[in-house]
Design a protein around this motif. Sequence first.
Motif, PDB file in Angstrom:
ATOM      1  N   ARG A  83     -13.114 -37.817   1.411  1.00 19.58           N
ATOM      2  CA  ARG A  83     -13.066 -37.917   0.161  1.00 19.58           C
ATOM      3  C   ARG A  83     -13.657 -36.626  -0.357  1.00 19.58           C
ATOM      4  O   ARG A  83     -14.625 -35.874   0.173  1.00 19.58           O
ATOM      5  N   ASP A  84     -13.310 -36.069  -1.669  1.00 23.72           N
ATOM      6  CA  ASP A  84     -14.144 -34.814  -2.100  1.00 23.72           C
ATOM      7  C   ASP A  84     -14.768 -35.564  -3.460  1.00 23.72           C
ATOM      8  O   ASP A  84     -13.813 -35.846  -4.611  1.00 23.72           O
ATOM      9  N   ASN A  85     -15.898 -35.660  -3.673  1.00 18.25           N
ATOM     10  CA  ASN A  85     -16.454 -36.164  -4.721  1.00 18.25           C
ATOM     11  C   ASN A  85     -16.661 -35.228  -5.872  1.00 18.25           C
ATOM     12  O   ASN A  85     -16.849 -35.753  -7.031  1.00 18.25           O
ATOM     13  N   VAL A  86     -16.271 -34.030  -5.877  1.00 22.68           N
ATOM     14  CA  VAL A  86     -16.144 -33.080  -7.091  1.00 22.68           C
ATOM     15  C   VAL A  86     -14.832 -33.538  -7.763  1.00 22.68           C
ATOM     16  O   VAL A  86     -14.548 -33.525  -8.816  1.00 22.68           O
ATOM     17  N   LYS A  87     -13.685 -33.553  -7.169  1.00 21.15           N
ATOM     18  CA  LYS A  87     -12.369 -33.833  -7.519  1.00 21.15           C
ATOM     19  C   LYS A  87     -12.138 -35.310  -7.664  1.00 21.15           C
ATOM     20  O   LYS A  87     -11.233 -35.466  -8.120  1.00 21.15           O
ATOM     21  N   ASN A  88     -12.885 -36.110  -7.283  1.00 22.12           N
ATOM     22  CA  ASN A  88     -12.723 -37.634  -7.140  1.00 22.12           C
ATOM     23  C   ASN A  88     -11.438 -38.099  -6.298  1.00 22.12           C
ATOM     24  O   ASN A  88     -10.735 -38.644  -6.962  1.00 22.12           O
ATOM     25  N   THR A  89     -11.131 -37.456  -5.262  1.00 22.76           N
ATOM     26  CA  THR A  89      -9.884 -37.578  -4.625  1.00 22.76           C
ATOM     27  C   THR A  89     -10.268 -38.105  -3.094  1.00 22.76           C
ATOM     28  O   THR A  89     -11.266 -37.845  -2.385  1.00 22.76           O
ATOM     29  N   VAL A  90      -9.450 -38.828  -2.551  1.00 24.73           N
ATOM     30  CA  VAL A  90      -9.607 -39.638  -1.304  1.00 24.73           C
ATOM     31  C   VAL A  90      -8.227 -39.298  -0.702  1.00 24.73           C
ATOM     32  O   VAL A  90      -7.306 -38.964  -1.168  1.00 24.73           O
ATOM     33  N   TYR A  91      -8.437 -38.814   0.866  1.00 29.67           N
ATOM     34  CA  TYR A  91      -7.373 -38.393   1.715  1.00 29.67           C
ATOM     35  C   TYR A  91      -7.280 -39.495   2.813  1.00 29.67           C
ATOM     36  O   TYR A  91      -8.441 -39.868   3.417  1.00 29.67           O
ATOM     37  N   LEU A  92      -6.173 -39.451   3.296  1.00 33.46           N
ATOM     38  CA  LEU A  92      -5.671 -40.352   4.552  1.00 33.46           C
ATOM     39  C   LEU A  92      -5.011 -39.193   5.397  1.00 33.46           C
ATOM     40  O   LEU A  92      -3.721 -39.146   5.205  1.00 33.46           O
ATOM     41  N   GLN A  93      -5.276 -38.848   6.503  1.00 36.70           N
ATOM     42  CA  GLN A  93      -4.626 -37.975   7.595  1.00 36.70           C
ATOM     43  C   GLN A  93      -4.222 -38.835   8.567  1.00 36.70           C
ATOM     44  O   GLN A  93      -4.959 -39.717   9.209  1.00 36.70           O
ATOM     45  N   MET A  94      -2.775 -39.072   8.690  1.00 37.15           N
ATOM     46  CA  MET A  94      -2.363 -40.035   9.764  1.00 37.15           C
ATOM     47  C   MET A  94      -1.581 -39.159  10.764  1.00 37.15           C
ATOM     48  O   MET A  94      -0.325 -38.370  10.484  1.00 37.15           O
ATOM     49  N   ASN A  95      -2.063 -39.237  11.837  1.00 39.41           N
ATOM     50  CA  ASN A  95      -1.352 -38.791  13.140  1.00 39.41           C
ATOM     51  C   ASN A  95      -0.732 -39.802  14.082  1.00 39.41           C
ATOM     52  O   ASN A  95      -1.130 -40.819  14.005  1.00 39.41           O
ATOM     53  N   SER A  96       0.163 -39.306  15.078  1.00 37.82           N
ATOM     54  CA  SER A  96       0.627 -39.895  15.915  1.00 37.82           C
ATOM     55  C   SER A  96       1.271 -41.249  15.369  1.00 37.82           C
ATOM     56  O   SER A  96       1.192 -42.499  15.949  1.00 37.82           O
ATOM     57  N   LEU A  97       2.071 -41.224  14.387  1.00 43.65           N
ATOM     58  CA  LEU A  97       2.677 -42.190  13.661  1.00 43.65           C
ATOM     59  C   LEU A  97       3.606 -42.814  14.427  1.00 43.65           C
ATOM     60  O   LEU A  97       4.444 -42.228  15.279  1.00 43.65           O
ATOM     61  N   GLN A  98       3.833 -44.411  14.389  1.00 39.89           N
ATOM     62  CA  GLN A  98       4.703 -44.974  14.939  1.00 39.89           C
ATOM     63  C   GLN A  98       5.715 -45.886  14.011  1.00 39.89           C
ATOM     64  O   GLN A  98       5.086 -46.090  12.820  1.00 39.89           O
ATOM     65  N   PRO A  99       6.778 -46.542  14.432  1.00 42.34           N
ATOM     66  CA  PRO A  99       7.479 -47.240  13.631  1.00 42.34           C
ATOM     67  C   PRO A  99       6.699 -48.434  12.786  1.00 42.34           C
ATOM     68  O   PRO A  99       7.147 -48.769  11.851  1.00 42.34           O
ATOM     69  N   GLU A 100       5.809 -49.335  13.703  1.00 33.38           N
ATOM     70  CA  GLU A 100       5.044 -50.147  13.148  1.00 33.38           C
ATOM     71  C   GLU A 100       4.039 -49.597  12.107  1.00 33.38           C
ATOM     72  O   GLU A 100       3.446 -50.675  11.410  1.00 33.38           O
ATOM     73  N   ASP A 101       3.890 -48.313  11.649  1.00 37.56           N
ATOM     74  CA  ASP A 101       3.200 -47.798  10.625  1.00 37.56           C
ATOM     75  C   ASP A 101       3.911 -47.912   9.304  1.00 37.56           C
ATOM     76  O   ASP A 101       3.386 -47.612   8.163  1.00 37.56           O
ATOM     77  N   THR A 102       5.244 -48.284   9.475  1.00 39.92           N
ATOM     78  CA  THR A 102       6.021 -48.216   8.229  1.00 39.92           C
ATOM     79  C   THR A 102       5.702 -49.168   7.327  1.00 39.92           C
ATOM     80  O   THR A 102       5.599 -50.226   7.357  1.00 39.92           O
TER      81      THR A 102
END
Length: 123
Positions: A71-90
């Motif tokens: 997260r970036d508390n100055v921008k009030n933004t949260v992120y999610l970096q998703m690696n090694s994605l699989q079909p069950e993550d759909t």
Amino acid sequence: QVQLVESGGGLVQPGGSLRLSCTTSGSIFSVYSMGWYRQFPGRPRELVADITRVGSTNYASSVEGRFTISRDNVKNTVYLQMNSLQPEDTAVYYCNADVGIFFGSSYKRSNYWGQGTQVTVSS
């Protein structure tokens, strides 16, 4: 009015990566914990990861080691970096924020949700 706007979803092949972003805006006094949830077709919404204002994190066992929340508390933004994605993550991914606002002379603290963004992992 508090708004959460998500971006970054899309279609990727198995093994690929995506980065989701969610920005909170409005007459906000403070943003406390933030998180990401996902919903599979016909199933209840479930926690993916969350993060406190000072950076403590929590992950679902199914994504730990593959996904990273930040997260970036100055921008009030949260992120999610998703690696090694699989079909069950759909799924449809939703961001959430615990937000405090002043309403007249009173203080209100409530959870707010983003609009949802589709993540599809397929060949």
